[in-house]
Design a protein around this motif. Sequence first.
Motif, PDB file in Angstrom:
ATOM      1  N   HIS A  88       0.856  -1.185   0.000  1.00  0.00           N
ATOM      2  CA  HIS A  88       0.000   0.000   0.000  1.00  0.00           C
ATOM      3  C   HIS A  88       0.895   1.238   0.000  1.00  0.00           C
ATOM      4  O   HIS A  88       1.766   1.369   0.862  1.00  0.00           O
ATOM      5  N   SER A 144     -12.990  -1.794   0.397  1.00  0.00           N
ATOM      6  CA  SER A 144     -12.691  -1.939  -1.018  1.00  0.00           C
ATOM      7  C   SER A 144     -12.828  -3.401  -1.407  1.00  0.00           C
ATOM      8  O   SER A 144     -12.726  -4.298  -0.556  1.00  0.00           O
ATOM      9  N   SER A 146     -10.725  -4.894  -3.234  1.00  0.00           N
ATOM     10  CA  SER A 146      -9.383  -5.434  -3.426  1.00  0.00           C
ATOM     11  C   SER A 146      -8.482  -4.989  -2.281  1.00  0.00           C
ATOM     12  O   SER A 146      -8.600  -3.864  -1.781  1.00  0.00           O
ATOM     13  N   ASP A 148      -5.385  -4.194  -2.383  1.00  0.00           N
ATOM     14  CA  ASP A 148      -4.433  -3.151  -2.748  1.00  0.00           C
ATOM     15  C   ASP A 148      -5.105  -1.914  -3.323  1.00  0.00           C
ATOM     16  O   ASP A 148      -4.468  -1.081  -3.952  1.00  0.00           O
ATOM     17  N   LYS A 149      -6.412  -1.772  -3.119  1.00  0.00           N
ATOM     18  CA  LYS A 149      -7.150  -0.601  -3.583  1.00  0.00           C
ATOM     19  C   LYS A 149      -7.805   0.091  -2.391  1.00  0.00           C
ATOM     20  O   LYS A 149      -8.185  -0.531  -1.416  1.00  0.00           O
ATOM     21  N   ASN A 172      -9.259  -4.908   2.260  1.00  0.00           N
ATOM     22  CA  ASN A 172      -8.282  -3.867   2.604  1.00  0.00           C
ATOM     23  C   ASN A 172      -8.267  -3.530   4.086  1.00  0.00           C
ATOM     24  O   ASN A 172      -7.720  -2.506   4.489  1.00  0.00           O
TER      25      ASN A 172
END
Length: 335
Positions: A88, A144, A146, A148-149, A172
Amino acid sequence: QRRLPRAPPLPPLEQKAMTTSPVTGAEAPASAPASQKFTIGFVFPMLSGHINPSLAVARSLVADGHAVHYVAREQMRKAIEDTGAVLHIDAEVVLATMGTVLTGDSPDIGWEARPAGADGQPRGLRSRELCRAAWAGVFDAFGSESADKGALILVAVGPQADPLGDLKPPPNAVCLPTLPQVDILRVGVDVFLTHGGQNSFSEGLANGAPLVVCPGFGDQVENACRAESLGAGLQVPRPDPDEGAEADAISEYRRAVAQALARAASEPSFKAAAGKCMDRLRSAGGVPRAVALIAAAAANGGNGAPGAAVAEGDACKRRKFSSPLHDVSSEAVRA
């Protein structure tokens, strides 16, 4: 910071669980059963010297099926992603904790307890329901699809065996029994959801964090009001539903928490006000100033004789003290 003796090689994780530290000799928990999978966060390691020792650990954790997250710099992307961990960068950081009492085992105000009504009988939401609804509001506001989002959500869920119950955290979110709260606040968060206990409330403001205060009892209620009066945050009061209306109250509370978080994180005025509080607290003098004031009060009341500080306190009933954050009456100080 200390030089420690070199540790002997450790056996592979799948062959033997480490139960004693090779460095200190202290007891350490054995490995979790293979069926248990966890989410692990390496939070704010800023330099390669901090990150490198963790990479082999992260790789083994990922190989065992655990989800591993890092908050780090772009220059470490390849090394981190080669372990299978998620990186992140420049994400919003949301910290959430409901304290140690509401999530603890106190029979009066802990996890399974309900507050007493005017007649002294328990009513309203259990602390468990309050905490889960607050955490759900965090997930609704910043979740989120995902890992990594979106924002990085850090939640301290406390010591209970199943703190989240049926609540499913988004990918997340990192949910752990405890978090290094002060260290995370020092690095900086975009919004801090807190129960408003005096420690957390002060730590949040001392580090300029916009607050959303979800009080449970006691001084937490006063601090929630104070966050709003200072302009540094918003409060979401504890619901007090009648019997049979608990489900609707939980749903409304969850929605209100999500809305408050979205506002506190996005409107610049909250960050600015929290920053002013931080500056005032840091310039207040800290421990040396407190010691000087106490010594002066004792000396002025009778050269430090027993009871001098009490006499000074009695005299203060007729005036106000000025604190770094607000004026408070002497009665409030004494209480």
